[in-house]
Design an enzyme around this catalytic site. Structure first.
Site, short mmCIF file in Angstrom:
data_model
loop_
_atom_site.label_atom_id
_atom_site.label_comp_id
_atom_site.label_asym_id
_atom_site.label_seq_id
_atom_site.Cartn_x
_atom_site.Cartn_y
_atom_site.Cartn_z
N PRO A 164 0.94 -1.10 -0.02
CA PRO A 164 -0.01 0.08 -0.21
C PRO A 164 0.81 1.18 0.06
O PRO A 164 1.92 1.22 0.41
CB PRO A 164 -0.73 -0.08 1.18
CG PRO A 164 0.12 -0.85 2.01
CD PRO A 164 0.78 -1.90 1.21
N GLU A 165 0.44 2.32 -0.49
CA GLU A 165 1.13 3.60 -0.56
C GLU A 165 0.71 4.31 0.53
O GLU A 165 -0.15 4.18 1.12
CB GLU A 165 1.19 4.16 -1.98
CG GLU A 165 1.83 3.18 -3.15
CD GLU A 165 2.62 3.93 -4.10
OE1 GLU A 165 2.97 5.15 -3.83
OE2 GLU A 165 2.86 3.44 -5.19
N LYS A 208 5.13 5.25 4.46
CA LYS A 208 4.03 4.02 4.34
C LYS A 208 4.17 3.17 5.78
O LYS A 208 3.43 2.07 5.80
CB LYS A 208 4.45 3.18 3.09
CG LYS A 208 4.36 3.97 2.02
CD LYS A 208 5.02 2.90 0.72
CE LYS A 208 6.47 3.35 0.44
NZ LYS A 208 6.96 2.51 -0.79
N ARG A 233 10.49 -3.20 -12.11
CA ARG A 233 9.07 -2.97 -11.87
C ARG A 233 8.84 -2.15 -13.11
O ARG A 233 9.68 -1.52 -13.76
CB ARG A 233 8.59 -2.24 -10.76
CG ARG A 233 8.80 -3.04 -9.57
CD ARG A 233 7.87 -2.42 -8.17
NE ARG A 233 8.67 -1.44 -7.61
CZ ARG A 233 8.45 -0.91 -6.56
NH1 ARG A 233 7.24 -1.14 -5.95
NH2 ARG A 233 9.06 -0.01 -5.87
#
Ligand SMILES: [Zn+2]
Length: 295
Positions: A2-3, A61, A276
Site C-alpha cells: 500500500p502507498e 508508508k 518494476r
C-alpha cells in the site's frame, strides 16, 4: 505494498476506532505474523495487554500505535504494523465471525476486536521502543525513515539540497525512503508526469526549480489521492489492501501504457525500471538530457 494515501486512510480509521480503548487480551494464531518480534507472541501479548491506545501514527508508508499505561503515562513502546502485500487492520464488533486469515486478535475493553488479517502473511506486528529523532518520537526501527511530503515538518528546501547531491536516476531517489518517504512506484510516476520529468534523468542534473516542482507535485498527487479515496471506507472496517483499486481513478499515467497522455495525446510508454514497470509520456517527459544508460 500500500502507498502513503492508503496507509493514511487506515491511520485515520484506527484513530477514530481505537484511541482511548484498552487492550484486554491478545491472541496470535499465526507465528509468521509476529516473526519480526523476536521475543515471541507471548511477550508481545503480555506487553500490550492492559495498555490503552493513545494514537495511530504514520510516517511515509509505515504505521504504528502508541499507548498509555493507566496511572503511569505514555508507554515507551510502539506497535509497528507492517501491512505487507495484503495486511488489513479490522475493528470488528463482538460476535462477528473471525476472518479466515485473521492471524492476530486484540480484544478491546468495549468488547470489539482489533484483527490483523493478512492472506499472504508478508505483513505483521512488532513492538519497538520509541526514540527521539530530529524532534519526533519514532519507533527505533523506523529511525532512518525520512519525513514524507505530507508531514507538516517536511522541509522541501532541505530535500532539494539532498536530491542535488545524488548522481543517480531521479526516480530511484524518490523511492529512497531515507531521502523522502512515502513515495512508491505509483506516485513516483504520477509526480514525475505532473512535473514533466522523466524518471531516468539524473537527480543532480536537474535544477532546483524543477526539483522543487517535483516535490510539490508529489505532495499534490498524494493529497488528491487521499481526497479521492479517503472517504470511501466503511465505518466498521478499517482496512487496506495493497491491490485494491480505489485510488485508481486519480491516476493519470501509472498503468496507462499504450493509451494517450491526457495532457498531450502522445502514447504513454511502459519501461522496466528497478524490476518494476515505469510509465511516462515520451513528449511531456523527454528522457534525454542527463540520462544515464539503464542499469
Ligand atoms: Zn504528454
Amino acid at each position: 505494498m500500500p502507498e502513503l494515501p492508503e496507509v493514511e486512510v487506515v491511520r485515520r480509521g484506527l484513530t477514530e476506532h481505537l484511541c482511548g480503548r484498552t487492550v484486554e487480551s491478545v491472541t496470535v494464531t499465526h507465528p509468521r505474523s509476529v516473526r519480526r518480534h523476536e521475543a515471541g507472541a507471548a511477550d508481545m501479548a503480555a506487553r500490550i495487554t492492559g495498555l490503552s491506545v493513545a494514537a495511530a501514527m504514520r510516517r511515509g508508508k509505515y504505521l504504528w500505535l502508541t499507548f498509555d499505561e493507566p496511572g503511569v503515562g505514555s508507554a515507551d513502546t510502539a506497535l509497528v504494523v507492517h501491512l505487507g502485500m495484503s495486511g488489513q487492520m479490522l475493528v470488528q464488533p463482538a460476535g462477528v465471525p473471525v476472518e479466515k486469515h485473521a492471524h492476530i486478535r486484540a480484544t478491546l475493553d468495549d468488547g470489539r476486536e482489533l484483527r490483523f488479517v493478512d492472506q499472504r502473511t508478508f505483513g505483521g506486528w512488532v513492538l519497538a521502543p520509541l526514540v527521539e529523532v530530529d524532534g519526533d518520537l519514532l519507533p527505533d526501527l523506523l529511525a532512518h525513515i525520512a519525513r514524507d511530503p505530507l508531514d507538516p515538518r517536511f522541509d522541501a528546501d532541505r530535500v532539494v539540497g539532498v536530491l542535488r547531491t545524488k548522481n543517480t536516476e531521479i526516480k530511484r531517489v524518490l523511492l529512497d525512503q531515507a531521502v523522502i518517504s512515502g513515495i512508491g512506484n505509483i506516485y513516483a510516476d504520477e509526480a514525475l508526469w505532473r512535473a514533466k520529468v522523466h524518471g531516468g534523468r539524473i537527480a543532480s542534473a536537474l535544477t532546483r526549480p524543477v526539483l522543487r516542482t517535483l516535490l510539490a507535485e508529489a505532495q499534490a498527487v498524494m493529497t488528491d489521492a487521499l481526497a479521492a479515496g479517503g472517504t470511501s471506507f466503511d465505518a466498521l472496517y478499517v482496512n487496506v489492501n495493497g491491490e485494491s483499486g480505489y485510488f485508481e481513478r486519480a491516476l493519470a499515467v501509472y498503468g496507462r501504457g499504450d493509451r494517450p497522455c491526457t495532457r498531450c495525446g502522445a502514447v504513454i510508454v511502459r519501461e522496466k525500471f528497478m524490476n518494476r514497470s515505469s510509465y511516462s509520456c515520451p513528449r511531456c517527459q523527454p528522457p534525454s538530457r542527463g540520462r544515464r544508460a539503464s542499469s
